[in-house]
Design an enzyme around this catalytic site. Structure first.
Site, PDB file in Angstrom:
ATOM      1  CD  GLU A 128      17.364 -12.785  -8.488  1.00  0.00           C
ATOM      2  OE1 GLU A 128      16.721 -13.314  -7.616  1.00  0.00           O
ATOM      3  OE2 GLU A 128      17.122 -11.795  -8.858  1.00  0.00           O
ATOM      4  CD1 TRP A 178      -0.497  -5.481  -3.785  1.00  0.00           C
ATOM      5  CD2 TRP A 178      -0.628  -6.806  -1.913  1.00  0.00           C
ATOM      6  NE1 TRP A 178      -0.080  -7.020  -3.694  1.00  0.00           N
ATOM      7  CE2 TRP A 178      -0.053  -7.795  -2.721  1.00  0.00           C
ATOM      8  CE3 TRP A 178      -0.802  -6.965  -0.464  1.00  0.00           C
ATOM      9  CZ2 TRP A 178       0.181  -8.829  -2.170  1.00  0.00           C
ATOM     10  CZ3 TRP A 178      -0.463  -8.282  -0.068  1.00  0.00           C
ATOM     11  CH2 TRP A 178      -0.064  -9.231  -1.010  1.00  0.00           C
ATOM     12  CE  LYS A 193      14.206 -10.541 -10.657  1.00  0.00           C
ATOM     13  NZ  LYS A 193      14.826 -10.643  -9.326  1.00  0.00           N
ATOM     14  CB  CYS A 208      -1.057   0.017   1.242  1.00  0.00           C
ATOM     15  SG  CYS A 208      -1.844  -1.540   1.500  1.00  0.00           S
ATOM     16  CG  HIS A 219      19.112 -36.512  -6.741  1.00  0.00           C
ATOM     17  ND1 HIS A 219      19.524 -37.753  -6.125  1.00  0.00           N
ATOM     18  CD2 HIS A 219      20.061 -36.072  -7.047  1.00  0.00           C
ATOM     19  CE1 HIS A 219      20.854 -37.815  -6.196  1.00  0.00           C
ATOM     20  NE2 HIS A 219      21.174 -36.745  -6.635  1.00  0.00           N
ATOM     21  CE  LYS A 259      11.903  -2.684  -5.413  1.00  0.00           C
ATOM     22  NZ  LYS A 259      12.739  -3.914  -6.175  1.00  0.00           N
TER      23      LYS A 259
HETATM   24  O1  M6R Z   1      13.199  -5.322   0.074  1.00  0.00           O
HETATM   25  P1  M6R Z   1      13.550  -6.773   0.202  1.00  0.00           P
HETATM   26  O2  M6R Z   1      14.909  -7.095  -0.588  1.00  0.00           O
HETATM   27  O3  M6R Z   1      13.717  -7.270   1.560  1.00  0.00           O
HETATM   28  O4  M6R Z   1      12.705  -7.961  -0.581  1.00  0.00           O
HETATM   29  C1  M6R Z   1      12.915  -9.268  -0.509  1.00  0.00           C
HETATM   30  C2  M6R Z   1      12.055  -9.763  -1.531  1.00  0.00           C
HETATM   31  O5  M6R Z   1      10.451  -9.662  -1.461  1.00  0.00           O
HETATM   32  C3  M6R Z   1      12.219  -9.204  -3.092  1.00  0.00           C
HETATM   33  O6  M6R Z   1      13.457  -9.693  -3.217  1.00  0.00           O
HETATM   34  C4  M6R Z   1      11.484 -10.094  -4.229  1.00  0.00           C
HETATM   35  O7  M6R Z   1      11.658 -11.412  -3.994  1.00  0.00           O
HETATM   36  C5  M6R Z   1      11.843  -9.584  -5.620  1.00  0.00           C
HETATM   37  N1  M6R Z   1      10.533  -8.875  -6.047  1.00  0.00           N
HETATM   38  C6  M6R Z   1      12.335 -10.308  -6.357  1.00  0.00           C
HETATM   39  O8  M6R Z   1      12.630  -9.687  -7.615  1.00  0.00           O
END
Ligand code: M6R
Length: 609
Positions: A482, A75, A486, A2, A505, A604
């Site tokens: 990662e 949100w 992504k 939010c 496995h 985010k």
């Molecule tokens: O702000 P943070 O780095 O603590 O956030 C952690 C995750 O929520 C964040 O890295 C999330 O996985 C990303 N959207 C991935 O791209």
């Protein structure tokens, strides 16, 4: 998640609030709303969907005029995505409007209490309960009513409140969810994120937990929820406007991928002395004694930050010879972790506000760990609660898919490793050699970026496939995770990342004709083993896309497509090998027609559990 924007001053505020909301769009939301005091009367407008929908609705209804108002992006947590559940929420009896980030955990019991008092609720939200509670406790002073209500509340919140009976007053408060007050000339700007106010003022202060601020055009008064006066620390925001604007790029994610060389240069500036084999980390300087006594490190994080933490685990054990483990913060906090003497916990986070990471940090501190932060957002909750830490200095990250923060996190964890390593077993020469390689990284990332079009073409070949594998070993096992994350989060393709050896496995059963399997196959200790894994996939009809070291021509015999990265010392390689994976995910999302910067269901910064 939010977002909050509020204004009190001498300007008509509707447009200013909408612009603020647009700056917060990147955080993820599903509805938006605004309330303005117009000639002492509350006017409210809400809409599901984008801020643009709210703007259109306002225009259809003739807009709102007034110099005091607030706006919100929601949100959904409690209650579905509807106009009614969108904020602001209103207490009709007194004429109070409230917007809220966070969760009121005891909302159910408060609701029962208020229903007994004759209140009826329109929405399913926890926020409406707080609006009504403030109304119930209102005795002619909004600031006092907010303080009294918040003393009854458990959970997390940042709120803004206005009231028809006090048409010049905005009251804001915080616990566990960020809120900042920007100071202008006879005007004040409030937001949950500095990016919403930085175009108006750079002078600001951040609220501490349990702080309440009463703001009028004439000034402000800060106190605790128990009405004890507080003197806030006014600072200058360091964010530049251009850092939060697209600047010619189509998407923030692409801009931030391209910013990585600059971000790393900033991250390294003043922190490395290649000749002397020395790392200078001001943030850790005061802890020399504690750090030499370290016996174990727990790195904790979520999502992309966890993948960086996993690389940190490898770095610390391999180079600093320190036992280390990386853990999901959400698991660590609830599994009764054992913290022995000499344990440091490192919370890794871009935002510094991730609820699980923050809670894990608190848990570890409670149990006696030394607490360190590896964070990007300056002044956020994690650095405020840790004993010490190192900032990433990669600039604001707007794209929901984390990119430059990942390389920044790995870079800072490398610096911390070398800093500790030199205090343990690492020779000056070895450190010097790694620092030299680290110093060359920005330029090497630039070289990878020149292959953007080739990466797009490879992605185009496969991006109609719904299942992908990402495989790596050692330092590049977390890179594989990662790469998969992504791809999933912005292109909605199902992708799994795993150690290449794990495939046999079970997951090997998934491989069918034409299934894309991305191997991180740069030169390193396990190169030959990765080659064997590649052949196992090929033998079952999978299509191999290899991220390999420049000059490795041999690999073309085994992989359909090869994306090259320059050679670099293996411990530093994830900061290079991740770049083609970021670009692949970006191109896949664009080709599939998705909104790269606003992926569905994502926020985010995840500030709820
Ligand atoms: O702000 P943070 O780095 O603590 O956030 C952690 C995750 O929520 C964040 O890295 C999330 O996985 C990303 N959207 C991935 O791209």
């Amino acid at each position: 998640m939010c977002g909050i924007v509020a204004y009190v001053g001498n300007k008509p505020c509707q447009q200013l609030l909408l612009e603020g909301l647009k700056r917060l769009e990147y955080r993820g939301y599903d509805s938006a709303g605004i309330a303005v005091l117009e000639k002492g009367k509350l006017r409210v407008c809400k809409s599901i969907g984008r801020v643009q929908n709210l703007e259109d609705k306002l225009e259809e209804n003739g807009g709102l005029s007034g110099n005091l108002g607030m706006a919100h992006t929601r949100w959904a947590t409690h209650g579905g995505v509807t106009d009614i559940n969108a904020h602001p929420h209103i207490d009709d009896k007194v004429g109070i409007a409230l917007i809220h980030n966070g969760i009121i955990e005891n909302y159910a019991s408060l609701k029962t209490y208020l229903e007994e008092k004759g209140h009826t609720f329109k929405s399913q939200t926890d926020t409406e309960v707080l609006a009504m509670l403030i109304g119930e406790l209102y005795e002619g002073d909004l600031e006092r009513a907010v303080q009294a209500a918040l003393r009854e509340v458990t959970g997390a919140y940042s709120i803004a409140v206005i009231c028809e009976k006090e048409p010049n007053v905005l009251v804001v408060a915080r616990k566990g969810s960020p809120l900042i007050v920007g100071i202008g000339n006879g005007e004040y700007f409030v937001a949950s994120d500095a990016s919403a106010i930085v175009s108006h003022t750079a002078t600001a202060f951040t609220l501490d937990d349990y702080n309440v601020v009463k703001i009028t055009p004439e000034g402000f008064h800060t106190s605790t929820i128990h009405n004890v006066p507080v003197t806030p620390r006014i600072e200058q925001l360091e964010i530049e406007l251009q850092e939060i604007e697209l600047g010619g790029y189509q998407h923030f994610m692409r801009k931030e991928i391209y910013e990585q060389p600059k971000a790393l240069r900033n991250c390294l500036r003043g922190r490395i002395d290649v000749k002397e084999g020395r790392v200078i980390l001001g943030g850790l300087a005061g802890l020399a004694k504690e750090l030499t006594k370290l016996r174990r490190v727990v790195l904790t994080a979520q999502g992309t930050a966890l993948h960086a933490a996993m690389i940190g685990e490898y770095l610390l054990e391999d180079l600093a010879k320190l036992p280390a483990v990386a853990e999901y913060a959400s698991e660590f906090r609830y599994r009764n972790p054992i913290i022995e003497d000499g344990t440091a916990v490192i919370a890794v986070s871009q935002s510094g506000e991730t609820a699980d990471t923050l809670a894990a940090l608190r848990e570890a501190k409670e149990r006696g760990a030394l607490s360190l932060g590896v964070v990007n957002a300056v002044g956020s909750s994690i650095p405020r609660e840790t004993d010490a830490g190192v900032y990433l200095r990669v600039g604001p990250e707007i794209g929901v898919a984390s990119t430059k923060a990942f390389v920044g996190q790995v870079c800072v964890l490398t610096l911390i490793t070398l800093f500790l390593g030199r205090r343990r077993f690492m020779s000056t020469e070895h450190c010097s050699e790694l620092l030299k390689a680290l110093d060359s990284l920005p330029e090497k990332i630039e070289q990878v970026l020149t292959q953007d079009e080739a990466i797009r073409k490879v992605t185009e070949k496969y991006c109609d496939r719904e299942n992908w594998l990402f495989l790596g070993r050692g330092y590049n096992y977390p890179t594989a995770l990662e790469g998969a994350l992504k791809l999933k989060e912005i292109s909605y393709i199902h992708a799994e990342g795993m150690p290449a050896a794990e495939m046999k496995h079970g997951p090997i059963a998934l491989i069918s004709e034409g299934m894309p399997a991305v191997f991180i196959a740069n030169r390193g200790r396990q190169y030959d083993k990765v080659m064997s894994n590649i052949q196992e996939v090929r033998a079952r009809g999978g299509h191999v896309i290899a991220v390999a070291t420049e000059g490795d021509h041999e690999i073309k015999r085994y992989a359909e497509d090869v994306l090259y990265v320059p050679d670099i010392a293996e411990p530093l390689s994830p900061m290079l090998t991740v770049v083609p994976l970021q670009l692949m995910a970006y191109h896949a999302a664009v080709i599939r027609g998705h909104d790269v910067d606003k992926p569905r269901n994502l926020a985010k910064s995840v500030t709820v559990e």
